[in-house]
Design an enzyme around this catalytic site. Structure first.
Site, PDB file in Angstrom:
ATOM      1  N   ARG A  76       2.784  20.553   0.991  1.00  0.00           N
ATOM      2  CA  ARG A  76       2.781  19.116   0.703  1.00  0.00           C
ATOM      3  C   ARG A  76       2.337  18.396   1.971  1.00  0.00           C
ATOM      4  O   ARG A  76       3.094  18.266   2.933  1.00  0.00           O
ATOM      5  CB  ARG A  76       4.191  18.658   0.310  1.00  0.00           C
ATOM      6  CG  ARG A  76       4.336  17.133   0.171  1.00  0.00           C
ATOM      7  CD  ARG A  76       3.627  16.612  -1.058  1.00  0.00           C
ATOM      8  NE  ARG A  76       3.825  15.191  -1.299  1.00  0.00           N
ATOM      9  CZ  ARG A  76       2.883  14.259  -1.084  1.00  0.00           C
ATOM     10  NH1 ARG A  76       1.697  14.602  -0.579  1.00  0.00           N
ATOM     11  NH2 ARG A  76       3.127  12.987  -1.371  1.00  0.00           N
ATOM     12  N   CYS A 132       9.955  18.981  -3.038  1.00  0.00           N
ATOM     13  CA  CYS A 132       9.363  17.656  -3.106  1.00  0.00           C
ATOM     14  C   CYS A 132      10.118  16.822  -4.132  1.00  0.00           C
ATOM     15  O   CYS A 132      10.563  17.336  -5.155  1.00  0.00           O
ATOM     16  CB  CYS A 132       7.898  17.783  -3.493  1.00  0.00           C
ATOM     17  SG  CYS A 132       7.045  16.213  -3.635  1.00  0.00           S
ATOM     18  N   HIS A 148       0.826  -1.208   0.000  1.00  0.00           N
ATOM     19  CA  HIS A 148       0.000   0.000   0.000  1.00  0.00           C
ATOM     20  C   HIS A 148       0.859   1.256   0.000  1.00  0.00           C
ATOM     21  O   HIS A 148       1.695   1.432   0.884  1.00  0.00           O
ATOM     22  CB  HIS A 148      -0.906  -0.023   1.244  1.00  0.00           C
ATOM     23  CG  HIS A 148      -1.812   1.149   1.338  1.00  0.00           C
ATOM     24  ND1 HIS A 148      -1.880   1.952   2.457  1.00  0.00           N
ATOM     25  CD2 HIS A 148      -2.682   1.673   0.443  1.00  0.00           C
ATOM     26  CE1 HIS A 148      -2.765   2.911   2.251  1.00  0.00           C
ATOM     27  NE2 HIS A 148      -3.268   2.765   1.043  1.00  0.00           N
ATOM     28  N   HIS A 180      -8.872   7.762  -3.658  1.00  0.00           N
ATOM     29  CA  HIS A 180      -9.019   6.313  -3.842  1.00  0.00           C
ATOM     30  C   HIS A 180     -10.171   5.938  -4.752  1.00  0.00           C
ATOM     31  O   HIS A 180     -10.321   4.775  -5.103  1.00  0.00           O
ATOM     32  CB  HIS A 180      -9.207   5.641  -2.480  1.00  0.00           C
ATOM     33  CG  HIS A 180      -7.970   5.642  -1.636  1.00  0.00           C
ATOM     34  ND1 HIS A 180      -7.580   6.728  -0.905  1.00  0.00           N
ATOM     35  CD2 HIS A 180      -7.010   4.689  -1.445  1.00  0.00           C
ATOM     36  CE1 HIS A 180      -6.444   6.455  -0.267  1.00  0.00           C
ATOM     37  NE2 HIS A 180      -6.079   5.226  -0.578  1.00  0.00           N
TER      38      HIS A 180
END
Lengths: 626, 626
Positions: free
Chosen positions: B259, B309, B158, B182
Site C-alpha cells: 500500500r 488497510c 483534496h 486523476h
C-alpha cells in the site's frame, strides 16, 4: 436427634464478622469446604440438560406439609463455618424452562440396590446413612420428598456452582423454599435422573423425613425503591426503568439496577471500617486490610463507570431469536455511577506484588464476596495503570448501599459487572481463573448452533462489547398554532393507510466496554431502511477516569414515517438504534446471528415497535402506553 | 525562462540523504512548505463533491501533445527543498467515479475578471502572473490545458492533502501524467468550478503553455512479485492473493500486500544505518537518531503483527451496498509478518519524554515518511508498555523490503496500517494529530446516510474492528472407493434440483485489532441459515508480542447443502464467515448497515457464492474457477 435439641439459626449468622481476623477465618472455612479441581470433571451443564428426561414416569407432585425438625446448625457445623453451611443454597437460574431435551439419555450409573429392597426395586436408606454423603464425602446425596439422589455428577454442571454441595447429606426442600426459582419441572427432571433410592420407612413420618428449618436469609435484605422493575424476588434482581435511564447520566443509587446472586450480607455501619479483606499472592503470602486501613493508607480515586450485566437485553434475544435461559432483563440491567475508592493495583503493590513483573504465577486476580459469590479478572486488567480497577467505598458520593456491596466492592470499569464482586472479603492473585461457575461457565457465549457447551472452548466474558438501547419514546404534542394537513391520522373510511407526519422524541443510551467512547448513534424510524444520527448528550463534565468508562446518552427527534394502519387501526413502525464506538466496533444486526442458549450479550440493534397514531410502544414484553 | 535553461531532474533527488543533519534539513524544508492551521477551513471534501457539477457545459477533451519545457527545478526550488518540490503530486484516490452530485451547486466565488478580457468573458493571465500564485502565495492557482484555476478553496478538500499546493503556480498535467488516477471526468468537474481565467495568448504555443518535464519518480520503484494482484500501478497498490493468504501464517515478504501513497524512496543499502530520524518533543527539543544508533543503543524486540488497510474488502462493500470511493481491494489488503526493531516508547523516553507523565502537550505522536506521507497515533498507544509499537528494521527476519519501508518503518500493532508510516524520518510528540488528510480525513467512517462529511465529527480510525474472510475454497475430490448416490449432480431431465452431497474445504483468516484474540469463527454453507464452527489453526508458536496482534487462520470442511440448479445448470449457494473476538465483538451482518462513501472498514460478514456442481466461486469481482 430430637426436635428438642433444635435451635433456630438467627439472622445474625448472615452478618459479617467485623474483625479482620474473623473475616480471615471465614474465608478459610469457605476455602476448606471447596473441593479441589472440580472443573476437571468432564460432565457439563448442557450434557446434563440433554439427559434430563426422567427415567420413570413423573408422579404427580405430592404436597403434604413436611414436619419441621429444627436442629442445631451451630453445633453441627463448626468445622465448616456457620456462614458456609448457611450458604448451602442454589444460585438462581432462569425461571424460564430450558430447551426440551433432544436426545434420550442413557441410564445414569445408579448403584445396585442394596438392603431394604421394596416393590419399586429401589433401596432404602436411613437418614444416618444419607448424612454420611455430606459435602466432603466425595459422593454427595440429597433428599427430595422421600427420594434420595446422588448428585455427584451434577455438581460440576450446577449453574449455581458448588454451593449445592452444602445441601448434601440432607433435605433439599428448605433451600428450594428460599430459592423458589428451583420449583420448576425442569429442575425436577434433572434431579430425577440421579435417583438412587428412598428414605427408610423408619425415618419417615407421613411419608416425609424430618426437615431442617432454615431462617430465610433474605429476611434482612434492604428495602428497595418501588420504581425498580423486579425480575426475581429472592435473590433480588431488579432493573432500572427506562424513564430513569433516560433521565440522568448518573443513575441514582435508589434506582441503580440490582443484580444479586444470593442474599445481601448484613454489616453494621459502625463496623464497616473494620470489615477485612485478605489479599493473597501466588507465593501464598496473605496480607489483611481493613476498610478503614484502605481508606487511610491509599490514595482515593474517583471514576465514572457503567456497570452492565452480561444478560442486559436478554429478553430482546428471547423475543427476536428464541428462548434463552437466564433472567429476562429488558434494557435496564445497566446503570452508571461515580465510584470512589482505592486502586486495586496500589493495594496489590502494597501487598507485595511486583506490578512491573508480576511473574508467571500471577495471571488472574480472584475476588470472593461475603455471600459466597466469586469471580476473577486477568492480571493485565487488574494492574493496568489506566485500568482504574477500584476497591470502592462510595457510590455517587454516598457510602455504597447495601445492595451494591456495602462496605466495599470491586469495580472493574469496562468489564462485565459480574467481575465487580460485592461485599468483597478476599482477593487472590493466582495462576488460574476463579473456579466458580460464575467465572468458568455462566458468562460465556457459544455459537448459535452450539447446544453442547464445551466450557473450556471460549473465554469468560470480561470486556463488554458495544450495545445501545431506546429507553423512552414520546409522541410530541401537536402545536396548536402549526397548521397541519386536516386529514385524520387514520382516515375513517380508509383504514389501511395513514400519514402521521407527527414528531417523535426518542431517548436512550449507548455503551461500549474497554474504555471505548461512543462516537456515533444511528437511528432509524422505519425499521432500518433510512438512517439518521442521534444527538449525543454532552455529559463530559461528569466523566472521570483514565478512559471512557461511562455510557453516552442520546436524544433524537424526527418526523414519523408514513405507515399503513392494520385492521385494528394500529399504525406500526419500528424504531431502531445502533451505535459505533471509537474503534468502529458496531452492533450485530440480529439476535438470531448471536443467539446463545444462556442469552448472554444480547447486543443486537435495539428495535422498538411504535404505534404512530397513539404513541404506544411495544419495546419489551408488554405493550406500554406512553 | 527558455528551454535552454532546462535540466532534467534526476532520480537521485528521490533518494534519501544519509546523514542525520541532511535528513533534518529535509523535513525542515517539508515543514516550512506546509501552511499552518489549514484544517480550520470549513470547506469539506464532500461539500466540494456536491458542488462538482461543471458551471459551464463540459467541452470535449482536446488532446494535443503539450510541448515540454524543461526548467531547472534545482535552481527554482532551493527555498523549498528539492524533494519537497518533487512531492508536488496528488495522493491517489479511487479510480471509481464518485456518486453524482445531488444538489445544484452555488457559484464559486470566482474573482471578477480583470485585464485581457475575451469573448468568453474570462480574463487572460501571463505565466509570470500565474507563477506568483505559488504554494506560499495564500491563493494558489494551477493551469490545466489553457485554463487557469484558483484552487484555494479546494486544497483543504483534496483527498491527497496539501501536497497539491506544490503544483501551484504552474501546469498540473505533468503530475497527472504520473498520477494517472486523476485522469477522470469527476476530477475535471471538480477543477472546473474553480476556473478563473485563461493563459494569455502570448504565452501559448499551439494553444498550450509550455510545461515542465518531470521525471517519473516511480521509475525507481522495486520489482514486485507477479503473484501480487495489482490494484493501481503508480503508486503501487497490490494485494496478497487468496492462495497466499491461506497458505501461511506469516505472509512472505514477496507477497505481503503493498500500500503506497506515493513512490518508493531510494535508499542505498550501504547508507541504511545512517538514515536519520528526528524526534521532537512538545517543548521543541529535537534529538536525531540514526538507524545504526537505534539498533546499537536500544533493546531489540520481535512481534508478530498483522497490517491491514482500512480499505480491505472495500470491493465487498461496493458489491453488496453501493459504489465506494477508494482502492477496490478484495480480501488481500492484509498480511501478517514478524517485525523486529526497537520500541518507540524506549526511544521517546531516551529523547526526554516522561513516560509516566508525558504532560498535557503530549497527546499524539506524529510520524512523517520520506515520501511526504504522514500520520499519528494517540500518546497512550505510543507509550503503552504492552502496546509494542516498534521502529522496525526487519520483516520476517530479513531487512525491510523497499516497498515496506526500508530502512525503517513504524509498526503500530492492532491499529490500522495507515499509522505504520514507512521510510519514517521524523517523529513529533504533539498536542494535536498529524495535520495530513490521511490522518484527519481519509481514514474515518460516517453513517450510511452521511454524505456531507463533517470531518471533525468522528475520530480517525486507529484500533481496527474485527473482520474475517474466506480466502480459498476447494471442492474435495470424490473418493472413488466411496459408494455415492448414483444420481448425477444435476439430473439431466430435471435441471431445477440437484443434490450435491460433496465435501467442500474452505480456508480463511479472522482478525481483530487492539490485541484481541479471535476465539470463534462461524461458518455457514447456506447463506447464513445454519452455522458451524471452523477449526482454528494453532499458530501460537509463531506468535510474539504482549498481546495477540496477529490473525487467526481457520479451516472448515463440510458437506455442501442441497441446492436448486438454475437455468444454466449452476447450483449456487453462498458461503458465509463471521468471527468473534475475546471481547465478544462480532462483525456486522451487512455492508449496507455500515456503508460509508469512502468504503472504509468493510467488515461485514464475508459472503462467497459457490457453485456446488463445478466448484466455481464468485468471491469478488470475477468468477474464479478453482
Amino acid at each position: 436427634m430430637s426436635t428438642s435439641s433444635c435451635r433456630r439459626v438467627g439472622l445474625e449468622l448472615f452478618k459479617t464478622v467485623p474483625r479482620p481476623q474473623r473475616a480471615h477465618r471465614l474465608w478459610q472455612a469457605f476455602e476448606t469446604s471447596q473441593p479441589q479441581k472440580s472443573y476437571s470433571r468432564s460432565f457439563t451443564f448442557q450434557v446434563a440438560l440433554r439427559q434430563s428426561a426422567p427415567r420413570t414416569t413423573p408422579k404427580p407432585n405430592p404436597t403434604p406439609k413436611p414436619r419441621i425438625r429444627q436442629i442445631s446448625l451451630v453445633a453441627a457445623s463448626t468445622s465448616l463455618g456457620l456462614l458456609t453451611l448457611l450458604s448451602t443454597i442454589f444460585q438462581p437460574i432462569s425461571p424460564e424452562s430450558i430447551e426440551p431435551p433432544t436426545e434420550i439419555p442413557s441410564s445414569p450409573s445408579a448403584e445396585t440396590p442394596i438392603g431394604g429392597g421394596n416393590d419399586d426395586g429401589l433401596p432404602r436408606y436411613r437418614l444416618s446413612e444419607i448424612k454420611e454423603h455430606g459435602p466432603k464425602s466425595g459422593r454427595p446425596w440429597v433428599i427430595y420428598e422421600d427420594k434420595v439422589y446422588d448428585i455427584t455428577e451434577w455438581v460440576a454442571a450446577h449453574p449455581g456452582g458448588e454451593v449445592i454441595l452444602r445441601a448434601a447429606g440432607g433435605c433439599i426442600e428448605p433451600f428450594w423454599d428460599i430459592f423458589a426459582i428451583h420449583k420448576a419441572q425442569y429442575v425436577r427432571d434433572i434431579l430425577e435422573q440421579y435417583l438412587v433410592g428412598k428414605v427408610h420407612a423408619d425415618d419417615l413420618e407421613n411419608g416425609r423425613p424430618l426437615q431442617i428449618a432454615i431462617e430465610d436469609p433474605f429476611g434482612s435484605d434492604p428495602e428497595r425503591d418501588t420504581r425498580l422493575r423486579r425480575v426475581t424476588e429472592k435473590p433480588c434482581n431488579a432493573e432500572t426503568p427506562g424513564d430513569e435511564l433516560a433521565e440522568s447520566f448518573l443513575t441514582p443509587n435508589e434506582t441503580f439496577y440490582v443484580r444479586n446472586h444470593m442474599w445481601v450480607p448484613v454489616i453494621d455501619e459502625t463496623e464497616a471500617d473494620s470489615h477485612g479483606i485478605a489479599v493473597e499472592l501466588p507465593d501464598g503470602e496473605v496480607k489483611m486490610y481493613s476498610v478503614g486501613e484502605l481508606k487511610a493508607r491509599f490514595k482515593q480515586h474517583s471514576i465514572t463507570a457503567v456497570l452492565q450485566c452480561s444478560g442486559n437485553r436478554r429478553n430482546d434475544m428471547t423475543r427476536h431469536a428464541k428462548k434463552t435461559n437466564g433472567l429476562q432483563w429488558t434494557v435496564g440491567a445497566i446503570s452508571c455511577a461515580r465510584w470512589e475508592g482505592v486502586r486495586l493495583r496500589d493495594v496489590l503493590a502494597d501487598a507485595g506484588l511486583s506490578l512491573g513483573d508480576p511473574g508467571e504465577d500471577a495471571r488472574h486476580v480472584q475476588f470472593s464476596g461475603l455471600e459466597a459469590y466469586g469471580a476473577s479478572i486477568p492480571i493485565e486488567s487488574a494492574i493496568d495503570p489506566r485500568g482504574d480497577v477500584l476497591l470502592a467505598f462510595k457510590m455517587n458520593d454516598k457510602p455504597l448501599p447495601r445492595d451494591h456491596g456495602f462496605p466495599v466492592r470491586v469495580v472493574v470499569p469496562g468489564h462485565v459487572a459480574a467481575r465487580a464482586v460485592k461485599w468483597v472479603n478476599k482477593i487472590v492473585v493466582s495462576d488460574e481463573e476463579s473456579t466458580t461457575s460464575w467465572q468458568r461457565r455462566d458468562y460465556k457465549c457459544f455459537g448459535p448452533n452450539e447446544t453442547k457447551q464445551d466450557w473450556d472452548k471460549y473465554k469468560s466474558i470480561q470486556v463488554m462489547p458495544i450495545t445501545s438501547a431506546i429507553t423512552r419514546t414520546r409522541l410530541k404534542p401537536e402545536q396548536p398554532d402549526t397548521p397541519r394537513t386536516p386529514e385524520p391520522l387514520v382516515p375513517k373510511l380508509a383504514p389501511t393507510v395513514t400519514t402521521s407526519g407527527r414528531v417523535v422524541q426518542i431517548e436512550g443510551y449507548a455503551y461500549s466496554g474497554g474504555g471505548r467512547e461512543i462516537q456515533r448513534v444511528d437511528i432509524s424510524l422505519d425499521g432500518g431502511s433510512k438512517w439518521d444520527q442521534a444527538n449525543l448528550l454532552d455529559d463530559t463534565k461528569q466523566e472521570q477516569g483514565s478512559r471512557t468508562w461511562c455510557w453516552k446518552r442520546w436524544k433524537y427527534e424526527g418526523v414519523l414515517p408514513d405507515v399503513k394502519a392494520d385492521a385494528n387501526g394500529d399504525a406500526k413502525t419500528t424504531f431502531v438504534v445502533k451505535a459505533t464506538d471509537d474503534a468502529y466496533n458496531t452492533q450485530p444486526e440480529t439476535h438470531k446471528s448471536i443467539y446463545n442458549l444462556r442469552g448472554n450479550l444480547a447486543t443486537a440493534w435495539h428495535r422498538v415497535d411504535f404505534d404512530c397514531k397513539t404513541g404506544d410502544c411495544w419495546g419489551e414484553k408488554t405493550k406500554q402506553t406512553k
